[in-house]
Design a protein around this motif. Structure first.
Motif, PDB file in Angstrom:
ATOM      1  N   ASP A 180       0.844  -1.192   0.000  1.00  0.00           N
ATOM      2  CA  ASP A 180       0.000   0.000   0.000  1.00  0.00           C
ATOM      3  C   ASP A 180       0.883   1.248   0.000  1.00  0.00           C
ATOM      4  O   ASP A 180       1.848   1.330   0.764  1.00  0.00           O
ATOM      5  CB  ASP A 180      -0.900  -0.011   1.243  1.00  0.00           C
ATOM      6  N   ASP A 181       0.547   2.226  -0.838  1.00  0.00           N
ATOM      7  CA  ASP A 181       1.383   3.427  -0.953  1.00  0.00           C
ATOM      8  C   ASP A 181       1.320   4.289   0.305  1.00  0.00           C
ATOM      9  O   ASP A 181       2.320   4.884   0.711  1.00  0.00           O
ATOM     10  CB  ASP A 181       0.953   4.247  -2.171  1.00  0.00           C
ATOM     11  N   ALA A 182       0.149   4.345   0.945  1.00  0.00           N
ATOM     12  CA  ALA A 182       0.033   5.135   2.176  1.00  0.00           C
ATOM     13  C   ALA A 182       0.909   4.541   3.273  1.00  0.00           C
ATOM     14  O   ALA A 182       1.575   5.274   4.031  1.00  0.00           O
ATOM     15  CB  ALA A 182      -1.420   5.196   2.627  1.00  0.00           C
ATOM     16  N   ALA A 183       0.956   3.211   3.352  1.00  0.00           N
ATOM     17  CA  ALA A 183       1.815   2.548   4.338  1.00  0.00           C
ATOM     18  C   ALA A 183       3.283   2.812   4.046  1.00  0.00           C
ATOM     19  O   ALA A 183       4.100   2.968   4.959  1.00  0.00           O
ATOM     20  CB  ALA A 183       1.544   1.049   4.349  1.00  0.00           C
TER      21      ALA A 183
ATOM     22  N   LYS B  23       4.571   5.508   2.646  1.00  0.00           N
ATOM     23  CA  LYS B  23       4.887   6.881   3.041  1.00  0.00           C
ATOM     24  C   LYS B  23       4.977   7.015   4.560  1.00  0.00           C
ATOM     25  O   LYS B  23       5.861   7.700   5.080  1.00  0.00           O
ATOM     26  CB  LYS B  23       3.831   7.831   2.485  1.00  0.00           C
ATOM     27  N   ALA B  24       4.087   6.340   5.268  1.00  0.00           N
ATOM     28  CA  ALA B  24       4.121   6.396   6.729  1.00  0.00           C
ATOM     29  C   ALA B  24       5.387   5.736   7.270  1.00  0.00           C
ATOM     30  O   ALA B  24       6.016   6.233   8.205  1.00  0.00           O
ATOM     31  CB  ALA B  24       2.875   5.716   7.302  1.00  0.00           C
ATOM     32  N   PHE B  25       5.775   4.620   6.679  1.00  0.00           N
ATOM     33  CA  PHE B  25       6.995   3.918   7.100  1.00  0.00           C
ATOM     34  C   PHE B  25       8.214   4.793   6.852  1.00  0.00           C
ATOM     35  O   PHE B  25       9.102   4.900   7.704  1.00  0.00           O
ATOM     36  CB  PHE B  25       7.124   2.610   6.327  1.00  0.00           C
TER      37      PHE B  25
ATOM     38  N   GLU C 159       8.468   8.011   6.696  1.00  0.00           N
ATOM     39  CA  GLU C 159       8.517   9.130   7.645  1.00  0.00           C
ATOM     40  C   GLU C 159       8.960   8.660   9.024  1.00  0.00           C
ATOM     41  O   GLU C 159       9.760   9.322   9.694  1.00  0.00           O
ATOM     42  CB  GLU C 159       7.144   9.787   7.727  1.00  0.00           C
ATOM     43  N   ALA C 160       8.491   7.503   9.434  1.00  0.00           N
ATOM     44  CA  ALA C 160       8.809   7.010  10.778  1.00  0.00           C
ATOM     45  C   ALA C 160      10.236   6.490  10.876  1.00  0.00           C
ATOM     46  O   ALA C 160      10.881   6.618  11.926  1.00  0.00           O
ATOM     47  CB  ALA C 160       7.816   5.906  11.171  1.00  0.00           C
ATOM     48  N   GLU C 161      10.756   5.898   9.792  1.00  0.00           N
ATOM     49  CA  GLU C 161      12.054   5.211   9.843  1.00  0.00           C
ATOM     50  C   GLU C 161      13.177   5.983   9.166  1.00  0.00           C
ATOM     51  O   GLU C 161      14.298   5.486   9.055  1.00  0.00           O
ATOM     52  CB  GLU C 161      11.935   3.830   9.199  1.00  0.00           C
TER      53      GLU C 161
ATOM     54  N   ARG D 245       4.819   3.012  -3.769  1.00  0.00           N
ATOM     55  CA  ARG D 245       4.861   1.809  -2.931  1.00  0.00           C
ATOM     56  C   ARG D 245       6.285   1.277  -2.724  1.00  0.00           C
ATOM     57  O   ARG D 245       6.483   0.086  -2.527  1.00  0.00           O
ATOM     58  CB  ARG D 245       3.960   0.695  -3.507  1.00  0.00           C
TER      59      ARG D 245
ATOM     60  N   ASP E  17       3.542  -5.986   5.820  1.00  0.00           N
ATOM     61  CA  ASP E  17       3.312  -4.748   5.070  1.00  0.00           C
ATOM     62  C   ASP E  17       4.207  -4.621   3.847  1.00  0.00           C
ATOM     63  O   ASP E  17       3.868  -3.901   2.909  1.00  0.00           O
ATOM     64  CB  ASP E  17       3.549  -3.531   5.973  1.00  0.00           C
TER      65      ASP E  17
END
Length: 384
Positions: free
Chosen positions: A151-154, A156-158, A160-162, A170, A190
């Protein structure tokens, strides 16, 4: 690897059983040596009166010792203490003398790379001096860690977090290698590890293709991509052991696929597919950043044999594409005989297919972002 043509993986599995830390060190020493063979040999030849035979034990031990000093920054006393026992009862005095001479001098920078002469000549002819210079820079740099996401949203979130970078839809790149099982999202399924270049073939599959065949599918990164994009995917490979890894990844990522254990040349589907992806066996010279041994294994004979097999696989795969459907061909090779020349020969010999698009990744592409493996992929459309 140099004498028997083994891969790093097969050589490690066939060697003595070591504690995990020792195994990691052995692989690091072997890898850093293979990344720098031309440089190390120039050092050795400059410190000996008579040239050592190419496959002599003395030359190999000197390569191993110097690679530890240049690339891994092992203290001089430690590398000498581990090198000399390897030539006990042999050219110990010679090795000790050459090491002493070189270690007292000024050794080159760890970032100074060079390709085997025959590879440099071949790639200069094919791609030019700039690509060869980029490959020489790349071979001594450990590549980044690339992750493909469902998933592309996942993704982007990953990132930013890592502290990663989204380098394609993706797809996230981490600058430093890490233990992947400890990264967030591994257990949840994921993402999976996949170099950016190797995602290009699946990205060429048209969005409206319902039934897709992934030929030569194992270990399965492209199968996962195709399934995550919403296609009905059949994964075909003749290696049951390699398909076991694909099954495990499908289970972890929580995706589905029909798996068929069969040789591509013997496969006979009940009906044609909307798209076929053929990631063909090849010399794999494009993966030299992660597998430097390929530059010593991929002789002109191996390249020619690979190209001949690829031609037969293309012919077989073409028969499974419905009219109007797509045949995507890919190789992780930097040899034109396996890429552009292979597609040109196929189109010249077979009517009914047209080239829709093709993509060649050369050393130096996106170098400032960590680079990409050498790759070729093309999409052909069946007419009629």
């Amino acid at each position: 690897m140099l004498r028997g043509g083994q891969t790093m993986e097969s050589a490690a599995q066939g060697g003595p059983r070591l504690a995990p830390a020792d195994q990691a060190l052995a692989l690091a020493i072997a890898g850093e040596t293979l990344r720098r063979v031309p440089l190390l040999d120039r050092l050795i030849d400059g410190a000996t009166r008579q040239a050592l035979p190419e496959d002599s034990k003395a030359r190999m031990v000197l390569r191993l010792a110097l690679a530890q000093r240049v690339a891994l920054h092992v203290p001089d006393h430690a590398l000498v203490a581990t090198a000399l026992p390897l030539v006990e009862g042999g050219p110990r005095r010679l090795v000790h003398g050459v090491l002493g001479t070189l270690l007292r001098g000024s050794l080159p920078d760890a970032d100074l790379g060079a390709l085997p002469v025959e590879v440099a000549e071949r790639w200069t002819k094919a791609w030019g001096e700039a690509a060869v210079a980029a490959a020489a820079r790349a071979i001594v740099r450990r590549p980044p860690l690339d992750l493909s996401f469902k998933d592309d949203a996942a993704a982007k979130a990953f990132a930013e977090a890592e502290g990663g970078v989204v380098v394609a839809e993706r797809h996230v790149r981490l600058a430093d290698s890490r233990a992947v099982t400890g990264l967030p999202g591994f257990e949840a399924g994921d993402w999976w590890v996949q170099d950016l270049s190797s995602t290009l073939p699946a990205r060429m599959i048209p969005a409206d293709a319902t039934r897709v065949l992934d030929a030569c599918a194992a270990p399965g990164g492209k199968t996962l991509q195709i399934a995550a994009a919403g296609h009905e995917v059949t994964a075909l490979d003749r290696s049951e052991s390699r398909l076991a890894r694909l099954r495990a990844n499908l289970h972890r990522i929580k995706l589905g696929a029909t798996i068929v254990t069969e040789d591509v040349l013997a496969f006979a589907p009940a009906e044609p597919f909307d798209a076929v992806l053929l990631d063909a066996p090849c010399s794999a010279t494009g993966t030299f950043r992660r597998h430097p041994e390929v530059l010593f294994r991929a002789s002109p004979r191996i390249i020619a044999e690979s190209a001949e097999l690829q031609g037969r696989l293309l012919e077989a795969s073409a028969a499974w594409v419905r009219p109007g459907g797509s045949l995507v061909y890919a190789v992780c090779s930097l040899e034109p005989e396996e890429g552009e020349d292979r597609i040109a020969a196929f189109l010249a010999a077979r009517t009914g297919f047209a080239l829709a698009e093709q993509r060649r990744v050369l050393p130096g592409e996106r170098e400032e972002e960590g680079g990409m493996d050498g790759f070729f992929t093309a999409r052909l459309v069946r007419q009629g």
